[in-house]
Enzyme design. Structure first.
Site, PDB file in Angstrom:
ATOM      1  N   VAL A 155       0.839  -1.204   0.000  1.00 40.68           N
ATOM      2  CA  VAL A 155       0.000   0.000   0.000  1.00 40.68           C
ATOM      3  C   VAL A 155       0.875   1.255   0.000  1.00 40.68           C
ATOM      4  O   VAL A 155       0.598   2.218  -0.719  1.00 40.68           O
ATOM      5  CB  VAL A 155      -0.982   0.000   1.194  1.00 40.68           C
ATOM      6  CG1 VAL A 155      -1.786   1.281   1.239  1.00 40.68           C
ATOM      7  CG2 VAL A 155      -1.914  -1.194   1.107  1.00 40.68           C
ATOM      8  N   CYS A 156       1.950   1.242   0.761  1.00 40.90           N
ATOM      9  CA  CYS A 156       2.856   2.394   0.795  1.00 40.90           C
ATOM     10  C   CYS A 156       3.546   2.585  -0.550  1.00 40.90           C
ATOM     11  O   CYS A 156       3.755   3.709  -1.006  1.00 40.90           O
ATOM     12  CB  CYS A 156       3.878   2.235   1.908  1.00 40.90           C
ATOM     13  SG  CYS A 156       3.142   2.235   3.554  1.00 40.90           S
ATOM     14  N   SER A 157       3.887   1.490  -1.195  1.00 40.64           N
ATOM     15  CA  SER A 157       4.487   1.552  -2.525  1.00 40.64           C
ATOM     16  C   SER A 157       3.524   2.207  -3.515  1.00 40.64           C
ATOM     17  O   SER A 157       3.899   3.125  -4.255  1.00 40.64           O
ATOM     18  CB  SER A 157       4.863   0.145  -2.996  1.00 40.64           C
ATOM     19  OG  SER A 157       5.340   0.178  -4.321  1.00 40.64           O
TER      20      SER A 157
ATOM     21  N   ASN B 164       3.227   5.984  -2.881  1.00 45.76           N
ATOM     22  CA  ASN B 164       4.375   6.755  -3.365  1.00 45.76           C
ATOM     23  C   ASN B 164       4.407   6.832  -4.888  1.00 45.76           C
ATOM     24  O   ASN B 164       4.726   7.878  -5.449  1.00 45.76           O
ATOM     25  CB  ASN B 164       5.670   6.188  -2.794  1.00 45.76           C
ATOM     26  CG  ASN B 164       5.885   6.675  -1.388  1.00 45.76           C
ATOM     27  OD1 ASN B 164       6.310   7.794  -1.162  1.00 45.76           O
ATOM     28  ND2 ASN B 164       5.544   5.848  -0.404  1.00 45.76           N
TER      29      ASN B 164
END
Length: 167
Positions: A59-61, A64
């Protein structure tokens, strides 16, 4: 204070959350080369701060990548800042491997000033909650999202629409 969960379990955020209309608190963090960076280093620019727990999650990937892609259309009019408590080395590795080159990635791991000053620091995990903060040229908070469930993505459309109104 909004209730935030991680995997369905409530977590405690340290300090008060910022609100639209608040003067944006300054903070110290470090960039990928271990250089200190402050919010005031971006004075006079609109700033979109993408907040996430760990670069090494899917999810963070996605978060970003989405903001990196959006940043490409704004040039130098907007400072796109991505911040987490990841080590600067992890952020640098990820950005290099993934072609993230339109974001200023900052690590809050040393002093957790951003997390504390903006109310994103998760007490139980010493990670940052997920969200987005947009600050205008005069350092006033104009948009804030604390994602209620940390494992979910922020509302990109709402954030980018709010950003368009400031540029």
């Amino acid at each position: 204070m909004k209730t935030i969960t991680f995997g369905g379990n409530p977590v405690t955020l340290v300090n008060e959350q910022v609100n639209e209309g608040d003067k944006a608190p300054d903070f110290n963090a470090i960039d990928n080369s271990l250089k200190p960076v402050k919010l005031s280093d971006f004075k006079g620019k609109v700033k979109l701060i993408s907040v996430f727990p760990s670069i090494d999650t899917s999810v963070c990937s996605v978060q970003n990548h989405k903001f990196n892609d959006a940043a490409s259309s704004y040039g130098d009019k907007v400072a796109f800042i991505a911040i987490s408590n990841d080590l600067p080395f992890a952020l640098k590795r990820f950005c290099g491997a993934e072609g993230i080159n339109n974001l200023v990635t900052l690590s809050d791991h040393r002093d957790v000033e951003f997390g504390t000053n903006y109310g994103f620091l998760i007490k139980e995990l010493r990670l940052l909650a997920r969200g987005v903060v947009i600050i205008d040229k005069d350092d006033v908070v104009r948009y804030v999202e604390y994602v209620p469930e940390i494992t979910q993505e922020p509302n990109y459309d709402a954030a980018l629409n709010a950003l368009k109104e400031l540029v």
